[in-house]
Design an enzyme around this catalytic site. Structure first.
Site, PDB file in Angstrom:
ATOM      1  N   LEU A 103      18.789  59.080  92.544  1.00  0.00           N
ATOM      2  CA  LEU A 103      18.483  59.304  91.140  1.00  0.00           C
ATOM      3  C   LEU A 103      19.776  59.738  90.476  1.00  0.00           C
ATOM      4  O   LEU A 103      20.575  60.472  91.071  1.00  0.00           O
ATOM      5  CB  LEU A 103      17.412  60.393  90.979  1.00  0.00           C
ATOM      6  CG  LEU A 103      16.001  60.076  91.492  1.00  0.00           C
ATOM      7  CD1 LEU A 103      15.099  61.294  91.355  1.00  0.00           C
ATOM      8  CD2 LEU A 103      15.401  58.885  90.752  1.00  0.00           C
ATOM      9  N   ASP A 104      19.989  59.314  89.235  1.00  0.00           N
ATOM     10  CA  ASP A 104      21.200  59.699  88.511  1.00  0.00           C
ATOM     11  C   ASP A 104      21.310  61.213  88.408  1.00  0.00           C
ATOM     12  O   ASP A 104      20.300  61.929  88.479  1.00  0.00           O
ATOM     13  CB  ASP A 104      21.195  59.089  87.113  1.00  0.00           C
ATOM     14  CG  ASP A 104      21.261  57.574  87.138  1.00  0.00           C
ATOM     15  OD1 ASP A 104      21.683  57.022  88.170  1.00  0.00           O
ATOM     16  OD2 ASP A 104      20.874  56.950  86.129  1.00  0.00           O
ATOM     17  N   ILE A 105      22.506  61.707  88.181  1.00  0.00           N
ATOM     18  CA  ILE A 105      22.736  63.145  88.126  1.00  0.00           C
ATOM     19  C   ILE A 105      21.905  63.816  87.034  1.00  0.00           C
ATOM     20  O   ILE A 105      21.475  64.965  87.182  1.00  0.00           O
ATOM     21  CB  ILE A 105      24.248  63.450  87.947  1.00  0.00           C
ATOM     22  CG1 ILE A 105      24.532  64.942  88.156  1.00  0.00           C
ATOM     23  CG2 ILE A 105      24.748  62.957  86.601  1.00  0.00           C
ATOM     24  CD1 ILE A 105      26.010  65.262  88.244  1.00  0.00           C
ATOM     25  N   THR A 107      18.947  62.716  86.014  1.00  0.00           N
ATOM     26  CA  THR A 107      17.540  62.353  86.211  1.00  0.00           C
ATOM     27  C   THR A 107      16.908  63.306  87.212  1.00  0.00           C
ATOM     28  O   THR A 107      17.522  63.666  88.210  1.00  0.00           O
ATOM     29  CB  THR A 107      17.413  60.901  86.720  1.00  0.00           C
ATOM     30  OG1 THR A 107      17.985  60.013  85.754  1.00  0.00           O
ATOM     31  CG2 THR A 107      15.968  60.524  86.945  1.00  0.00           C
ATOM     32  N   HIS A 190      21.464  52.350  87.296  1.00  0.00           N
ATOM     33  CA  HIS A 190      21.076  52.793  85.952  1.00  0.00           C
ATOM     34  C   HIS A 190      20.044  51.859  85.325  1.00  0.00           C
ATOM     35  O   HIS A 190      20.053  51.629  84.100  1.00  0.00           O
ATOM     36  CB  HIS A 190      22.295  52.874  85.025  1.00  0.00           C
ATOM     37  CG  HIS A 190      23.301  53.920  85.410  1.00  0.00           C
ATOM     38  ND1 HIS A 190      22.949  55.155  85.918  1.00  0.00           N
ATOM     39  CD2 HIS A 190      24.655  53.908  85.340  1.00  0.00           C
ATOM     40  CE1 HIS A 190      24.048  55.865  86.139  1.00  0.00           C
ATOM     41  NE2 HIS A 190      25.096  55.133  85.817  1.00  0.00           N
TER      42      HIS A 190
END
Length: 238
Positions: A103-105, A107, A190
């Site tokens: 998961l993105d930083i 998110t 993303h």
């Protein structure tokens, strides 16, 4: 399968290998009711009974944790600049643990932590199309046209459009942003943010709430985790 006694106990969280060796020297470890011969003693999981301070320590080859990833940490095992998801686990955690996917930083939400490489491969393999559902707050309300475009697949600048995704608006009383739920069956870089950008919208907040039948436990706070239940493990194995 036989393994060294010190590895057995370290894997089960009794302590680091050096700490376990101290426990063995202090006669705090027994194998089949007898004091251990030493940290190098070989034991057979499932057959030999290993105890620490009188308490039996059964061996589990794999471990599975449901983790509520907070914002601000990276989905990695090590990082020189940022806190990782494994930094929320104790120092004597099982060696070999890793996050399944990323998961993105910025998110938050559901992340599976395990040391089971085969299960991770099955969940992440592109051909499996494992569904992942997100709650998102976006800048503008979604339209029927947006919903139709997501259902057909979105051009995000790659060789092929995304696979069909299910986009549904949610009631959002009292909030200045629009709330939606989105289910995708891919894991492109993303991807969710790029899909909304492609239709002229912007993701302001993103949280993964389910993956392959595994749902985020809302009783957990960001940064907390718990072992998977047998039912949850059966779901993701299917």
């Amino acid at each position: 399968m036989q393994i060294r006694l010190d590895k057995y106990l370290a894997d089960m969280g009794v302590g680091t290998r050096s700490q376990v060796k101290q426990h063995i020297r202090r006669k705090q470890v027994t194998v089949n009711g007898e004091f251990s011969a030493g940290p190098e003693q070989k034991v057979t999981p499932g057959e030999d009974v290993v105890s620490f301070q009188g308490q039996s320590i059964p061996y589990a080859q794999y471990e599975y944790y449901l983790f509520y990833k907070p914002k601000g940490c990276v989905s990695a095992t090590t990082d020189n600049c940022h806190k990782t998801v494994l930094d929320y686990f104790p120092e004597n955690r099982r060696k070999g643990l890793f996050p399944v996917g990323r998961l993105d930083i910025d998110t938050e939400g559901l992340l599976l932590i395990t040391n089971d490489g085969a299960l991770s491969h099955n969940l992440l393999a592109p051909g499996k199309h494992v569904p992942k559902t997100y709650y998102a707050e976006v800048l503008n309300p979604v339209t029927e046209e947006d919903i139709a475009q997501f259902a057909q697949g979105i051009d995000i600048g790659e060789a092929k459009p995304t696979r069909p995704a299910k986009l549904a608006p949610l009631p959002g009383e009292g909030l200045p942003t629009a709330q939606v739920e989105l289910t995708v069956t891919e894991g492109k870089f993303h991807q969710v943010k790029r899909m909304f950008e492609a239709v002229g919208n912007e993701v302001l907040c993103l949280k993964r709430v389910s993956m392959g039948g595994l749902e985020l436990d809302e009783s957990l706070s960001p940064g907390e985790y718990r072992p998977l239940t047998d039912t949850e493990l059966q779901k993701i194995r299917r």
